[in-house]
Write a protein that holds these residues in place. Structure first.
Motif, PDB file in Angstrom:
ATOM      1  N   VAL A   1       0.827  -1.210   0.000  1.00 57.18           N
ATOM      2  CA  VAL A   1       0.000   0.000   0.000  1.00 57.18           C
ATOM      3  C   VAL A   1       0.860   1.259   0.000  1.00 57.18           C
ATOM      4  O   VAL A   1       0.679   2.152  -0.844  1.00 57.18           O
ATOM      5  CB  VAL A   1      -0.946   0.009   1.223  1.00 57.18           C
ATOM      6  CG1 VAL A   1      -1.764   1.309   1.255  1.00 57.18           C
ATOM      7  CG2 VAL A   1      -1.868  -1.200   1.190  1.00 57.18           C
ATOM      8  N   ASN A   2       1.808   1.357   0.925  1.00 59.05           N
ATOM      9  CA  ASN A   2       2.533   2.610   1.144  1.00 59.05           C
ATOM     10  C   ASN A   2       3.577   2.907   0.077  1.00 59.05           C
ATOM     11  O   ASN A   2       3.872   4.074  -0.186  1.00 59.05           O
ATOM     12  CB  ASN A   2       3.209   2.591   2.513  1.00 59.05           C
ATOM     13  CG  ASN A   2       2.223   2.516   3.657  1.00 59.05           C
ATOM     14  OD1 ASN A   2       1.012   2.653   3.457  1.00 59.05           O
ATOM     15  ND2 ASN A   2       2.709   2.271   4.856  1.00 59.05           N
ATOM     16  N   LEU A   3       4.176   1.867  -0.499  1.00 55.61           N
ATOM     17  CA  LEU A   3       5.174   2.072  -1.553  1.00 55.61           C
ATOM     18  C   LEU A   3       4.614   1.737  -2.926  1.00 55.61           C
ATOM     19  O   LEU A   3       4.591   2.582  -3.812  1.00 55.61           O
ATOM     20  CB  LEU A   3       6.425   1.247  -1.274  1.00 55.61           C
ATOM     21  CG  LEU A   3       7.482   1.274  -2.395  1.00 55.61           C
ATOM     22  CD1 LEU A   3       7.953   2.697  -2.668  1.00 55.61           C
ATOM     23  CD2 LEU A   3       8.645   0.359  -2.064  1.00 55.61           C
TER      24      LEU A   3
ATOM     25  N   VAL B   1       2.065   4.066  -4.351  1.00 51.05           N
ATOM     26  CA  VAL B   1       2.646   5.260  -4.979  1.00 51.05           C
ATOM     27  C   VAL B   1       3.197   4.912  -6.361  1.00 51.05           C
ATOM     28  O   VAL B   1       2.956   5.627  -7.346  1.00 51.05           O
ATOM     29  CB  VAL B   1       3.758   5.856  -4.086  1.00 51.05           C
ATOM     30  CG1 VAL B   1       4.507   6.969  -4.812  1.00 51.05           C
ATOM     31  CG2 VAL B   1       3.164   6.380  -2.773  1.00 51.05           C
ATOM     32  N   LEU B   2       3.948   3.816  -6.441  1.00 51.90           N
ATOM     33  CA  LEU B   2       4.559   3.435  -7.712  1.00 51.90           C
ATOM     34  C   LEU B   2       3.503   3.091  -8.764  1.00 51.90           C
ATOM     35  O   LEU B   2       3.625   3.478  -9.936  1.00 51.90           O
ATOM     36  CB  LEU B   2       5.502   2.249  -7.507  1.00 51.90           C
ATOM     37  CG  LEU B   2       6.693   2.505  -6.582  1.00 51.90           C
ATOM     38  CD1 LEU B   2       7.500   1.220  -6.396  1.00 51.90           C
ATOM     39  CD2 LEU B   2       7.577   3.627  -7.112  1.00 51.90           C
TER      40      LEU B   2
ATOM     41  N   ASN C   1       2.495  12.975  -3.228  1.00 54.83           N
ATOM     42  CA  ASN C   1       2.645  11.667  -2.586  1.00 54.83           C
ATOM     43  C   ASN C   1       2.644  11.854  -1.079  1.00 54.83           C
ATOM     44  O   ASN C   1       3.494  12.571  -0.540  1.00 54.83           O
ATOM     45  CB  ASN C   1       3.949  10.997  -3.021  1.00 54.83           C
ATOM     46  CG  ASN C   1       3.959  10.648  -4.496  1.00 54.83           C
ATOM     47  OD1 ASN C   1       2.908  10.382  -5.086  1.00 54.83           O
ATOM     48  ND2 ASN C   1       5.134  10.638  -5.097  1.00 54.83           N
ATOM     49  N   THR C   2       1.692  11.232  -0.400  1.00 58.45           N
ATOM     50  CA  THR C   2       1.667  11.303   1.054  1.00 58.45           C
ATOM     51  C   THR C   2       2.727  10.355   1.586  1.00 58.45           C
ATOM     52  O   THR C   2       2.576   9.136   1.520  1.00 58.45           O
ATOM     53  CB  THR C   2       0.288  10.948   1.616  1.00 58.45           C
ATOM     54  OG1 THR C   2      -0.685  11.859   1.084  1.00 58.45           O
ATOM     55  CG2 THR C   2       0.286  11.069   3.139  1.00 58.45           C
TER      56      THR C   2
ATOM     57  N   ALA D   1      11.118   4.705   1.469  1.00 59.30           N
ATOM     58  CA  ALA D   1      11.105   4.337   0.053  1.00 59.30           C
ATOM     59  C   ALA D   1      10.155   5.241  -0.735  1.00 59.30           C
ATOM     60  O   ALA D   1      10.459   5.626  -1.868  1.00 59.30           O
ATOM     61  CB  ALA D   1      10.700   2.874  -0.106  1.00 59.30           C
ATOM     62  N   ALA D   2       9.022   5.591  -0.142  1.00 62.29           N
ATOM     63  CA  ALA D   2       8.085   6.479  -0.822  1.00 62.29           C
ATOM     64  C   ALA D   2       8.689   7.869  -1.022  1.00 62.29           C
ATOM     65  O   ALA D   2       8.432   8.526  -2.041  1.00 62.29           O
ATOM     66  CB  ALA D   2       6.779   6.577  -0.020  1.00 62.29           C
TER      67      ALA D   2
END
Length: 286
Positions: free
Chosen positions: A111-113, A116-117, A138-139, A160-161
């Motif tokens: 979800v978190n990385l 975004v990708l 990007n949060t 990473a995000a």
């Protein structure tokens, strides 16, 4: 990007928290909206708060590349363009790194990385082809700037995000794109990310360890004293207007970032954080 009225915004994680605040703020600016989340009830509530704005909703798991491609196809197909993309969906899992399961890492990174990708890969090429001004938000989290005990899994995904956000901004710059990027790094914000278990896939085991219980108490405390999501949304609109890359919701983080950099350059471990509403351990509330 100065003018938002008449433009199109996409917001993931829009069923609550920062995502809902972004949606209602963009609606107030006169934007059309595509709102996505895994929570259909929350999506409907957010859409109802958008007033007279044109709103589409799509139940979307951002960790699923095909689902995000479908979101992009529908957005461009029905709204014609995308000018602001907010990769905002996020989840939290606490505990020490050595106690976290592969399922924990898979879920948070998914979800978190990867959220975004997937958003970047599905939307940005077509936003570039539009050849108009545009912005990607990007949060991330201050947990993507300051690692903390009990929050390692979350910090890994958020560091990473942040890297993805900076690389995206630099890729766009070297190719002469009109698109800009903001890495939103919230501190404590009154959202429901401390209840992320409600959206954890049922096929992933979730046996709570004692260290996870400690992290839950910390994050509950941080969110209780956090700022309102609407304040974050106001800051995001300002950042879009000003084309600001790094957006901190709490001013004290600037000095902390300087101190951490100096400490790291000296070869030392940054000091352990204190636990309060502005602490990185409870940050990045989507």
């Amino acid at each position: 990007m100065r003018e938002l009225s008449g433009k199109v915004a996409v917001v993931t994680g829009a069923a609550s928290g920062i995502g809902r605040a972004l949606a209602t703020r963009f609606a107030a600016e006169g934007m059309s909206l595509m709102l996505a989340d895994v929570d259909p009830g929350g999506l409907a509530e957010t859409a109802a708060l958008a007033g007279d704005a044109k709103v589409l909703t799509q139940v979307t798991d951002v960790s699923d590349a095909a689902a995000v491609r479908h979101l992009a196809n529908r957005t461009f197909g029905e709204l014609g363009a995308v000018h602001v993309l907010c990769n905002n969906a996020g989840v939290f899992q606490g505990g020490h790194l050595w106690t976290r399961s592969e399922e924990d890492f898979s879920w948070l990174l998914g979800v978190n990385l990867w959220g975004v990708l997937h958003g970047i890969r599905a939307f940005v090429p077509r936003m570039i082809e539009q050849d108009t001004e545009g912005h990607i938000v990007n949060t991330v989290s201050v947990a993507g700037l300051f690692a903390a005990p009990w929050f390692g899994t979350y910090s890994v995904s958020k560091y990473a995000a942040l890297a993805a956000s900076q690389s995206l901004a630099q890729d766009l710059a070297v190719t002469g794109s009109k698109l800009r990027v903001t890495a939103l790094c919230p501190g404590g914000v009154k959202t429901r990310i401390n209840d992320s278990a409600r959206v954890r896939p049922p096929d992933l085991s979730n046996l709570r360890s004692s260290d996870e219980t400690e992290s839950q108490e910390i994050i509950d405390h941080v969110l209780e004293g956090g700022i309102e999501p609407s304040q974050v949304a106001d800051l995001v609109v300002e950042a879009i207007h000003e084309e600001r890359f790094l957006l901190l919701t709490h001013p004290e983080y600037a000095d902390r970032l300087r101190r951490q950099t100096e400490t790291l350059l000296s070869g030392r471990l940054p000091p352990l954080p204190t636990i309060d509403a502005a602490d990185p351990a409870g940050s990045g509330r989507e």
